[in-house]
Motif scaffolding. Sequence first.
Motif, PDB file in Angstrom:
ATOM      1  N   ARG A   1      67.032  13.284 104.542  1.00 56.88           N
ATOM      2  CA  ARG A   1      67.664  12.044 104.986  1.00 56.88           C
ATOM      3  C   ARG A   1      67.464  11.869 106.492  1.00 56.88           C
ATOM      4  O   ARG A   1      67.602  12.826 107.256  1.00 56.88           O
ATOM      5  CB  ARG A   1      69.151  12.076 104.658  1.00 56.88           C
ATOM      6  CG  ARG A   1      69.809  10.727 104.804  1.00 56.88           C
ATOM      7  CD  ARG A   1      71.190  10.737 104.220  1.00 56.88           C
ATOM      8  NE  ARG A   1      71.168  10.635 102.756  1.00 56.88           N
ATOM      9  CZ  ARG A   1      72.100  10.018 102.054  1.00 56.88           C
ATOM     10  NH1 ARG A   1      73.132   9.449 102.638  1.00 56.88           N
ATOM     11  NH2 ARG A   1      72.033   9.973 100.748  1.00 56.88           N
ATOM     12  N   THR A   2      67.105  10.651 106.894  1.00 58.34           N
ATOM     13  CA  THR A   2      66.898  10.410 108.322  1.00 58.34           C
ATOM     14  C   THR A   2      67.322   8.991 108.691  1.00 58.34           C
ATOM     15  O   THR A   2      67.239   8.087 107.858  1.00 58.34           O
ATOM     16  CB  THR A   2      65.417  10.625 108.720  1.00 58.34           C
ATOM     17  OG1 THR A   2      65.282  10.374 110.119  1.00 58.34           O
ATOM     18  CG2 THR A   2      64.466   9.710 107.970  1.00 58.34           C
TER      19      THR A   2
ATOM     20  N   PRO B   1      60.538  -0.928 103.063  1.00 57.68           N
ATOM     21  CA  PRO B   1      61.404  -0.072 102.253  1.00 57.68           C
ATOM     22  C   PRO B   1      62.505  -0.807 101.486  1.00 57.68           C
ATOM     23  O   PRO B   1      62.827  -0.420 100.364  1.00 57.68           O
ATOM     24  CB  PRO B   1      62.020   0.894 103.284  1.00 57.68           C
ATOM     25  CG  PRO B   1      61.048   0.910 104.411  1.00 57.68           C
ATOM     26  CD  PRO B   1      60.427  -0.454 104.450  1.00 57.68           C
TER      27      PRO B   1
ATOM     28  N   TYR C   1      66.986   6.493 105.541  1.00 55.63           N
ATOM     29  CA  TYR C   1      65.883   6.665 104.587  1.00 55.63           C
ATOM     30  C   TYR C   1      65.937   8.094 104.059  1.00 55.63           C
ATOM     31  O   TYR C   1      66.346   9.015 104.785  1.00 55.63           O
ATOM     32  CB  TYR C   1      64.521   6.508 105.266  1.00 55.63           C
ATOM     33  CG  TYR C   1      64.210   5.155 105.853  1.00 55.63           C
ATOM     34  CD1 TYR C   1      64.711   3.970 105.319  1.00 55.63           C
ATOM     35  CD2 TYR C   1      63.357   5.065 106.958  1.00 55.63           C
ATOM     36  CE1 TYR C   1      64.375   2.746 105.867  1.00 55.63           C
ATOM     37  CE2 TYR C   1      63.013   3.846 107.515  1.00 55.63           C
ATOM     38  CZ  TYR C   1      63.528   2.681 106.975  1.00 55.63           C
ATOM     39  OH  TYR C   1      63.194   1.476 107.521  1.00 55.63           O
ATOM     40  N   GLU C   2      65.468   8.240 102.837  1.00 60.14           N
ATOM     41  CA  GLU C   2      65.189   9.595 102.346  1.00 60.14           C
ATOM     42  C   GLU C   2      63.691   9.730 102.196  1.00 60.14           C
ATOM     43  O   GLU C   2      63.055   8.957 101.472  1.00 60.14           O
ATOM     44  CB  GLU C   2      65.910   9.846 101.030  1.00 60.14           C
ATOM     45  CG  GLU C   2      67.044  10.805 101.274  1.00 60.14           C
ATOM     46  CD  GLU C   2      67.908  11.064 100.073  1.00 60.14           C
ATOM     47  OE1 GLU C   2      67.364  11.133  98.966  1.00 60.14           O
ATOM     48  OE2 GLU C   2      69.121  11.193 100.276  1.00 60.14           O
ATOM     49  N   ILE C   3      63.124  10.674 102.949  1.00 64.40           N
ATOM     50  CA  ILE C   3      61.676  10.886 102.883  1.00 64.40           C
ATOM     51  C   ILE C   3      61.449  12.328 102.432  1.00 64.40           C
ATOM     52  O   ILE C   3      61.876  13.260 103.117  1.00 64.40           O
ATOM     53  CB  ILE C   3      61.018  10.629 104.259  1.00 64.40           C
ATOM     54  CG1 ILE C   3      61.363   9.219 104.761  1.00 64.40           C
ATOM     55  CG2 ILE C   3      59.504  10.838 104.190  1.00 64.40           C
ATOM     56  CD1 ILE C   3      60.877   8.887 106.152  1.00 64.40           C
TER      57      ILE C   3
ATOM     58  N   PRO D   1      60.083   6.114 110.851  1.00 67.41           N
ATOM     59  CA  PRO D   1      58.881   6.956 110.912  1.00 67.41           C
ATOM     60  C   PRO D   1      57.758   6.314 111.723  1.00 67.41           C
ATOM     61  O   PRO D   1      57.597   5.090 111.703  1.00 67.41           O
ATOM     62  CB  PRO D   1      58.451   7.080 109.451  1.00 67.41           C
ATOM     63  CG  PRO D   1      59.516   6.484 108.630  1.00 67.41           C
ATOM     64  CD  PRO D   1      60.391   5.656 109.496  1.00 67.41           C
TER      65      PRO D   1
ATOM     66  N   ALA E   1      59.454   6.293 102.131  1.00 68.30           N
ATOM     67  CA  ALA E   1      60.888   6.224 102.468  1.00 68.30           C
ATOM     68  C   ALA E   1      61.661   5.514 101.354  1.00 68.30           C
ATOM     69  O   ALA E   1      61.348   4.387 100.973  1.00 68.30           O
ATOM     70  CB  ALA E   1      61.072   5.492 103.789  1.00 68.30           C
TER      71      ALA E   1
ATOM     72  N   ASP F   1      54.578   7.837 105.831  1.00 63.49           N
ATOM     73  CA  ASP F   1      55.961   8.302 105.698  1.00 63.49           C
ATOM     74  C   ASP F   1      56.875   7.124 105.351  1.00 63.49           C
ATOM     75  O   ASP F   1      57.793   7.250 104.540  1.00 63.49           O
ATOM     76  CB  ASP F   1      56.431   8.978 106.999  1.00 63.49           C
ATOM     77  CG  ASP F   1      55.614  10.224 107.296  1.00 63.49           C
ATOM     78  OD1 ASP F   1      55.142  10.852 106.322  1.00 63.49           O
ATOM     79  OD2 ASP F   1      55.429  10.553 108.474  1.00 63.49           O
ATOM     80  N   LEU F   2      56.597   5.982 105.987  1.00 58.62           N
ATOM     81  CA  LEU F   2      57.414   4.800 105.694  1.00 58.62           C
ATOM     82  C   LEU F   2      57.224   4.374 104.236  1.00 58.62           C
ATOM     83  O   LEU F   2      58.169   3.946 103.572  1.00 58.62           O
ATOM     84  CB  LEU F   2      57.041   3.663 106.652  1.00 58.62           C
ATOM     85  CG  LEU F   2      57.960   2.452 106.598  1.00 58.62           C
ATOM     86  CD1 LEU F   2      59.382   2.809 107.013  1.00 58.62           C
ATOM     87  CD2 LEU F   2      57.440   1.319 107.483  1.00 58.62           C
TER      88      LEU F   2
END
Length: 435
Positions: free
Chosen positions: A357-358, A283, A351-353, A362, A371, A367-368
């Motif tokens: 925001r998290t 990322p 990360y924003e997926i 992942p 991100a 998902d990564l």
Amino acid sequence: MPGTCVIGLQWGDEAKGKLVDLLTLDHDLVVRYQGGANAGHTVVAGENTYKLSLIPSGILTPSVRCVIAGGVVINPPACLQEIDGLVSRGIRVADNLLISDRAHVIFPWHMAEDRSLDESTSDGENIGTTQRGIGPCYRDKVGRSYAIRLGDLYRNDIGQRIEHVVTAKNRVIASMHGGEQAEPLDAKTICADYLGYAERLKPYVADSTALLLDAVDADQRILFEGAQGALLDVDHGTFPYVTSSNSSGVGVSSGSGVPGRFIDKVLGVVKAYCTRVGGGPFPTEQSNDIGQRLRDRGNEYGTVTKRPRRCGWFDAVAARYTARLSGVDSLAVMLLDVLSGMDELSICTAYEIDGQRTTNFPSHVDDLRRAVPVFETVPGWQAEITAARSIDDLPDAARGYLDRISELVGRPVEVVSVGPDREQTIFASRAAHTS
Ligand code: IMP
């Protein structure tokens, strides 16, 4: 028994070798427990630079015993070459190295399979393996029928075993070449070669599990040297863009045979930025001048494969995940000097997926891939810091950077490296993390 682990928290190449070398003097044994000759450790001792792949960096310290435990996959000619290289430079290997008879052996068919099969994964990107036969050897270990362990090379039936495996592997290799005529493997030649290697390795081969359990009983101090990094862990990393062993802290026990309850300290090693070799999502990657600058200043080219490493900003989401996964007590931040001369530095804090925001890492690679890093910008510093020998020698901005990393990862910084030499190391007395 003080058992200490050194675990890389990123995608490998975190300069663990330097740290292991520094910590070695406080230990009786240094243990490699997973991976194989895919790892590359560079240790600079005075005028000398040593590049090690399989043999623990502890071999440079005559007072410690080095163990290659059963969880490692071993390529005998590569191992012998490394031993010969060390001996030719005056390093004592004879009484100081022990290799597990349980270690699985890498054969030419593993290398051939690795070369042919490092094709696209189901989502279309290459894993980009080191082509050292690591994955195919671990695959045979788990599959069992075609696996050969180091101890097997000393058994009377080894010729038949090799014959049996070669017959099967020749079929596999032919099918991998799409029916084209591939050079078949010759069991007799391979057997003769490997018996030769086995004879030369014999003085080193023993039951490492028994030795380590005895060491535990005798209260000896053991240093466990992780290879690769936790994000390449086959179970907990960025699967399928991982290596084939448990390279996070969870692998120490299975690979060495030493129960986790005897490990009382885990040092998590990070670079002050991030790198990755091979495929897979990254990322914070900077495919731009910043990435090139990090590559140039950090000499970010693979020790084993010489491939240019992908470079990017420090990813605190990933490091916090792997620090927790590996049970890390404190951090060693390596290559801080590479960041000198930059006006500003970025740290990925979340990360924003898909708009969410998290700060959780992942579990699925898709998902990564999606991100988007949330960066925090912090001041950089201009001064070279390679001569710093204490935290107080560092510019304010460098101290601030370390504090912020520590806070985000949730672990204190114990060691800071500002250059490749042993002396270019700061053992931080101040604990930056205060929560
Ligand atoms: P393998 O371990 O050769 O199967 O390679 C699998 C993935 O792990 C590839 O992306 C490699 O580049 C990466 N890898 C393996 N060993 C290392 C290492 O020591 N440092 C960094 N990356 C590694």
